[in-house]
Write an enzyme that holds these catalytic residues in place. Structure first.
Site, PDB file in Angstrom:
ATOM      1  N   ARG A  37      66.549 -73.676  65.600  1.00 40.19           N
ATOM      2  CA  ARG A  37      65.123 -73.406  65.826  1.00 40.19           C
ATOM      3  C   ARG A  37      64.794 -73.631  67.307  1.00 40.19           C
ATOM      4  NH1 ARG A  37      62.363 -76.984  64.205  1.00 40.19           N
ATOM      5  NH2 ARG A  37      63.849 -78.358  63.184  1.00 40.19           N
ATOM      6  N   TYR A  52      68.367 -66.431  63.937  1.00 37.41           N
ATOM      7  CA  TYR A  52      68.737 -67.692  63.293  1.00 37.41           C
ATOM      8  C   TYR A  52      67.756 -68.084  62.176  1.00 37.41           C
ATOM      9  CZ  TYR A  52      69.106 -72.581  62.276  1.00 37.41           C
ATOM     10  OH  TYR A  52      69.188 -73.752  61.580  1.00 37.41           O
ATOM     11  N   LYS A  74      60.263 -72.008  57.262  1.00 39.18           N
ATOM     12  CA  LYS A  74      59.451 -72.907  58.088  1.00 39.18           C
ATOM     13  C   LYS A  74      58.100 -72.283  58.446  1.00 39.18           C
ATOM     14  CE  LYS A  74      62.839 -75.801  58.198  1.00 39.18           C
ATOM     15  NZ  LYS A  74      62.736 -77.070  57.475  1.00 39.18           N
ATOM     16  N   HIS A 101      57.677 -81.233  54.496  1.00 43.16           N
ATOM     17  CA  HIS A 101      59.110 -81.063  54.791  1.00 43.16           C
ATOM     18  C   HIS A 101      59.895 -82.069  53.940  1.00 43.16           C
ATOM     19  CE1 HIS A 101      62.330 -80.891  58.244  1.00 43.16           C
ATOM     20  NE2 HIS A 101      62.631 -80.092  57.261  1.00 43.16           N
ATOM     21  N   SER A 139      64.793 -82.669  60.375  1.00 46.27           N
ATOM     22  CA  SER A 139      65.922 -81.752  60.219  1.00 46.27           C
ATOM     23  C   SER A 139      67.231 -82.450  60.589  1.00 46.27           C
ATOM     24  CB  SER A 139      65.722 -80.531  61.117  1.00 46.27           C
ATOM     25  OG  SER A 139      64.460 -79.976  60.867  1.00 46.27           O
ATOM     26  N   CYS A 145      68.666 -84.917  58.989  1.00 47.69           N
ATOM     27  CA  CYS A 145      68.617 -86.374  58.780  1.00 47.69           C
ATOM     28  C   CYS A 145      68.799 -86.757  57.316  1.00 47.69           C
ATOM     29  CB  CYS A 145      67.321 -86.935  59.341  1.00 47.69           C
ATOM     30  SG  CYS A 145      67.244 -86.813  61.134  1.00 47.69           S
ATOM     31  N   ASP A 166      64.357 -79.106  50.926  1.00 44.88           N
ATOM     32  CA  ASP A 166      63.753 -78.972  52.259  1.00 44.88           C
ATOM     33  C   ASP A 166      62.231 -78.943  52.272  1.00 44.88           C
ATOM     34  OD1 ASP A 166      64.312 -78.731  55.095  1.00 44.88           O
ATOM     35  OD2 ASP A 166      63.691 -76.645  54.991  1.00 44.88           O
TER      36      ASP A 166
HETATM   37  P1  GDP Z   1      68.840 -82.310  56.250  1.00 48.90           P
HETATM   38  O1  GDP Z   1      68.958 -81.343  57.384  1.00 48.90           O
HETATM   39  O2  GDP Z   1      67.690 -83.242  56.402  1.00 48.90           O
HETATM   40  O3  GDP Z   1      68.870 -81.612  54.951  1.00 48.90           O
HETATM   41  O4  GDP Z   1      70.115 -83.240  56.341  1.00 48.90           O
HETATM   42  P2  GDP Z   1      71.540 -83.137  55.612  1.00 48.90           P
HETATM   43  O5  GDP Z   1      71.502 -83.728  54.259  1.00 48.90           O
HETATM   44  O6  GDP Z   1      72.061 -81.746  55.719  1.00 48.90           O
HETATM   45  O7  GDP Z   1      72.395 -84.095  56.540  1.00 48.90           O
HETATM   46  C1  GDP Z   1      72.460 -83.908  57.932  1.00 48.90           C
HETATM   47  C2  GDP Z   1      73.645 -84.661  58.481  1.00 48.90           C
HETATM   48  O8  GDP Z   1      73.469 -86.046  58.214  1.00 48.90           O
HETATM   49  C3  GDP Z   1      74.951 -84.242  57.842  1.00 48.90           C
HETATM   50  O9  GDP Z   1      75.957 -84.224  58.816  1.00 48.90           O
HETATM   51  C4  GDP Z   1      75.200 -85.321  56.825  1.00 48.90           C
HETATM   52  O10 GDP Z   1      76.576 -85.508  56.583  1.00 48.90           O
HETATM   53  C5  GDP Z   1      74.554 -86.546  57.466  1.00 48.90           C
HETATM   54  N1  GDP Z   1      74.032 -87.489  56.442  1.00 48.90           N
HETATM   55  C6  GDP Z   1      73.284 -87.177  55.349  1.00 48.90           C
HETATM   56  N2  GDP Z   1      73.027 -88.275  54.602  1.00 48.90           N
HETATM   57  C7  GDP Z   1      73.607 -89.312  55.229  1.00 48.90           C
HETATM   58  C8  GDP Z   1      73.701 -90.718  54.953  1.00 48.90           C
HETATM   59  O11 GDP Z   1      73.185 -91.233  53.959  1.00 48.90           O
HETATM   60  N3  GDP Z   1      74.383 -91.473  55.865  1.00 48.90           N
HETATM   61  C9  GDP Z   1      74.962 -90.926  56.984  1.00 48.90           C
HETATM   62  N4  GDP Z   1      75.616 -91.735  57.811  1.00 48.90           N
HETATM   63  N5  GDP Z   1      74.918 -89.609  57.262  1.00 48.90           N
HETATM   64  C10 GDP Z   1      74.253 -88.810  56.404  1.00 48.90           C
HETATM   65  P1  PGA Z   2      66.974 -78.971  57.494  1.00 50.07           P
HETATM   66  O1  PGA Z   2      66.395 -77.479  57.527  1.00 50.07           O
HETATM   67  O2  PGA Z   2      65.723 -79.786  57.427  1.00 50.07           O
HETATM   68  O3  PGA Z   2      67.811 -78.941  56.286  1.00 50.07           O
HETATM   69  O4  PGA Z   2      67.738 -79.285  58.756  1.00 50.07           O
HETATM   70  C1  PGA Z   2      66.364 -76.648  58.593  1.00 50.07           C
HETATM   71  C2  PGA Z   2      65.416 -77.094  59.675  1.00 50.07           C
HETATM   72  O5  PGA Z   2      64.579 -77.987  59.433  1.00 50.07           O
HETATM   73  O6  PGA Z   2      65.488 -76.487  60.739  1.00 50.07           O
HETATM   74 MN    MN Z   3      64.118 -78.502  57.297  1.00 50.12          MN
HETATM   75 MN    MN Z   4      68.782 -79.584  54.595  1.00 42.70          MN
END
Ligand code: GDP
Ligand code: PGA
Ligand code: MN
Ligand code: MN
Length: 603
Positions: free
Chosen positions: A79, A218, A227, A247, A269, A271, A294
């Site tokens: 983004r 993207y 979004k 979110h 994002s 996290c 999400d």
């Molecule tokens: P989203 O973008 O908020 O959906 O986050 P994701 O679930 O896709 O995770 C983003 C990154 O954080 C990835 O590389 C995961 O492996 C990592 N991650 C997710 N949950 C955890 C956790 O509980 N502990 C740690 N250390 N890393 C995590």
């Molecule tokens: P994420 O979604 O929250 O899974 O990273 C895409 C974004 O927020 O850009």
């Molecule tokens: Mn997101």
């Molecule tokens: Mn995600």
């Protein structure tokens, strides 16, 4: 003046007058070779994925059925917050956290960019619906795009095509979403695998409920139902109509006594939302099912509780770090095929690979389409590389994931990525204090947006890049939402941090499936069963209050992850004050009171 003839323009499968005239207007401006109304059929998917393979955008995977690998232009990977605009009529409505431009000026600028921008390409008209199709008031939209990648991604991420168009009738309201990659082709000009434009605009016109996007292919910039609609435009609708567009993931947690709780969680994002949404508990007897990873739309039900619906139809998950140890449910979902992989590495035998999957193969094609061998400096996959896969094929989807009524939320988690200061979990004292936690949420920046990573910034409710109006008004809307309900029916608000680190930078908490221990404590708090220590920042469990049976982590680390450190928090106060100063006079008085009370408690 005679009307322009463009093949397909006069073969519209609808009699919706406003839609028809908008489609004609866009076609006349952008001059595509042809207009195609997306129907969402398998045949369309087959045709467009074949076209993308021919164009070199997609490589079909040999190891996963009906799945494709794509590598974007290396400049079009995330983004673009710097190029994202909220073009409200009054700049004060966009507030200090959004880029603003006068809507008339933005339309003039972008109209010139759009003029002739689809030459040599096909213009697709994608009717879509965010949330269940059988909703009483379906949330409709139409995306016009010149990108086949967008059309096939929308097949996964939204309910679209003929079944969505059926809900338009002759005059239903819908969100206009115009997208172009901004890469017209002159006759005879060769295309590139990932056409895009250096100039990018991701523009929301909140009063008109309209989106104009230019220059990027993207995900978050180009799949406009996600979004742009479901957060930026929907947050404005939600403010006006008294609901919340957030979110947040949505999960269902069932205890060994078979009591089910629905939890929504907002993390910035990259996290941990997708991982938490699909978590496999490590504690016996507990079960997690997923409803969304999400976005959550939350409205009060007749019983006075807050009900959440996921507007999306697919997962668009961060690939690196995903494997059978961290997120087995995501792995099983993508294993079934019907998925797109963007900016990961390609194996020699036609599968995908990314960092975090264990030992790399001896040779890969990197996301930059270069030979890649283990041991070098470069990553094989972009840190924001993504898989895109249908929720319907996730084994642990909750049966009620498509219920238009939504699910009643018992707890809201706010969380960020902080190496210090923020304990593993803190329970708020009440709704207002929880809103304060959300409004002052902070996190280190990630690769999900273009820019420097690892910089701590305030990311209120994990919505910093997605609030479609003034952040101060948004905080007030959250406060008002709490006031409009019975306090005992409101979700309890918690603040979590999976990412606290020790001196050697290791994570203090193992995370992933082990986060079920934290969910369990939250549920026990809701049930009034678990104890906590009252600290100046809220209720924090001691290690003894968490179920740590079988946890493979040093006790000192868990204690450190849970620790409240008054000095760290005193150092946090000036950052919160600076943040409130940035928001200005619209910071609700109740949140200023919360800050003063926190300062007093910290001494
Ligand atoms: P989203 O973008 O908020 O959906 O986050 P994701 O679930 O896709 O995770 C983003 C990154 O954080 C990835 O590389 C995961 O492996 C990592 N991650 C997710 N949950 C955890 C956790 O509980 N502990 C740690 N250390 N890393 C995590
Ligand atoms: P994420 O979604 O929250 O899974 O990273 C895409 C974004 O927020 O850009
Ligand atoms: Mn997101
Ligand atoms: Mn995600």
């Amino acid at each position: 003046m005679t009307a322009v003839t463009i093949p397909g323009l006069d073969h519209a499968p609808t009699t919706h007058a406003r839609l028809l005239s908008w489609v004609r207007e866009v076609a006349e401006l952008t001059c595509p070779d042809e207009v195609v109304w997306a129907d969402g059929s398998q045949d369309e998917w087959n045709r467009l994925t074949a076209k993308l393979v021919d164009a070199g955008t997609f490589v079909p995977l040999k190891k996963k059925p009906n799945s494709f690998w794509a590598a974007s232009d290396p400049t079009d990977v995330a983004r673009v917050e710097e190029r994202t605009f909220i073009c409200s009529v009054d700049p004060r409505d966009a507030g200090p956290t959004n880029n603003w431009m006068d809507p008339a000026e933005m339309k003039a600028t972008m109209t010139e960019l759009y003029r002739g921008c689809m030459r040599g390409r096909t213009m697709y008209v994608i009717p879509f619906c965010m949330g269940p199709l059988d909703a009483e008031k379906p949330m409709l939209g139409v995306e016009i795009t010149d990108s086949e990648y967008v059309v096939v991604s929308m097949h996964i991420m939204t309910r679209m095509g003929t079944k969505a168009l059926a809900r338009f009738g002759d005059d239903a309201d819908f969100v206009q979403a115009l997208h172009s990659i901004g890469a017209p082709l002159e006759p005879g000009q060769d295309d590139v695998p990932w056409p895009c434009n250096e100039t990018k605009y991701i523009t929301q016109f909140p009063e008109e409920r309209m989106i104009w996007s230019f220059g990027s292919g993207y995900g978050g910039n180009a799949l406009l139902g996600k979004k742009c609609y479901s957060l930026r435009i929907a947050s404005v609708m939600a403010r006006d109509e008294g609901w919340l567009a957030e979110h947040m993931l949505i999960l269902k947690l069932t205890s060994p006594e078979k009591k089910a709780y629905y939890i929504a969680a907002a993390f910035p994002s990259a996290c941990g939302k997708t991982n938490l949404a699909m978590l496999e508990p490590t504690i016996p007897g507990w079960k997690v099912e997923t409803l969304g990873d999400d976005i959550a739309w939350m409205r009060f039900g007749e019983d006075g509780r807050l009900y959440a619906v996921n507007p999306e139809n697919g997962f668009f998950g961060v690939a690196p770090g995903t494997d059978y140890h961290t997120n087995p449910n995501a792995m099983r979902t993508i294993e079934k095929g019907n998925s797109l992989f963007t900016n990961v590495a390609l194996t020699d035998d036609g599968d995908v690979w990314w960092e975090g999957m264990g030992e790399p193969p001896a040779h890969l094609t990197s996301w930059k389409k270069q030979d890649w061998t283990p041991g070098g400096e470069e990553l094989s996959s972009h840190p924001n590389s993504r898989y895109c896969t249908p929720i319907a094929q996730c084994d642990i989807k909750a049966p009620e994931w498509e219920d238009p009524k939504g699910v009643p939320i018992s707890a809201i988690f706010f969380g960020g990525r902080r190496a210090t200061t923020i304990p593993l979990i803190t329970e708020s004292r009440d709704w207002q204090h929880g809103v304060f936690m959300g409004a002052t949420l902070s996190s280190e920046t990630t690769a999900a947006a273009v820019g420097k990573t690892g910089v701590v910034r305030r990311d209120p409710m994990a919505m910093l890049p997605f609030i479609g109006y003034h952040a101060g008004d948004y905080f007030q809307h959250w406060i008002d939402t709490g006031k409009s309900a019975d306090a005992d029916k409101l979700p309890k608000i918690f603040y979590v941090n999976w990412f606290r680190r020790g001196e050697d930078k290791r994570f203090l908490w193992p995370g992933f499936g082990e986060n079920s221990r934290v969910l369990k404590w939250a549920v026990e708090r809701i049930e009034g069963k678990a104890a906590a220590v009252e600290t100046p920042i809220g209720h924090v469990p001691t290690a003894a209050e968490l179920d740590l049976e079988g946890l493979d982590a040093p006790r000192e680390d868990v204690e450190a992850a849970l620790g409240f450190d008054a000095d760290e928090w005193r150092a946090e106060i000036p950052m919160i004050e600076e943040w409130f100063a940035k928001i200005g006079e619209k910071v609700p008085t109740s949140l200023r009171d919360e800050l003063e009370a926190l300062k007093l408690r910290l001494g």
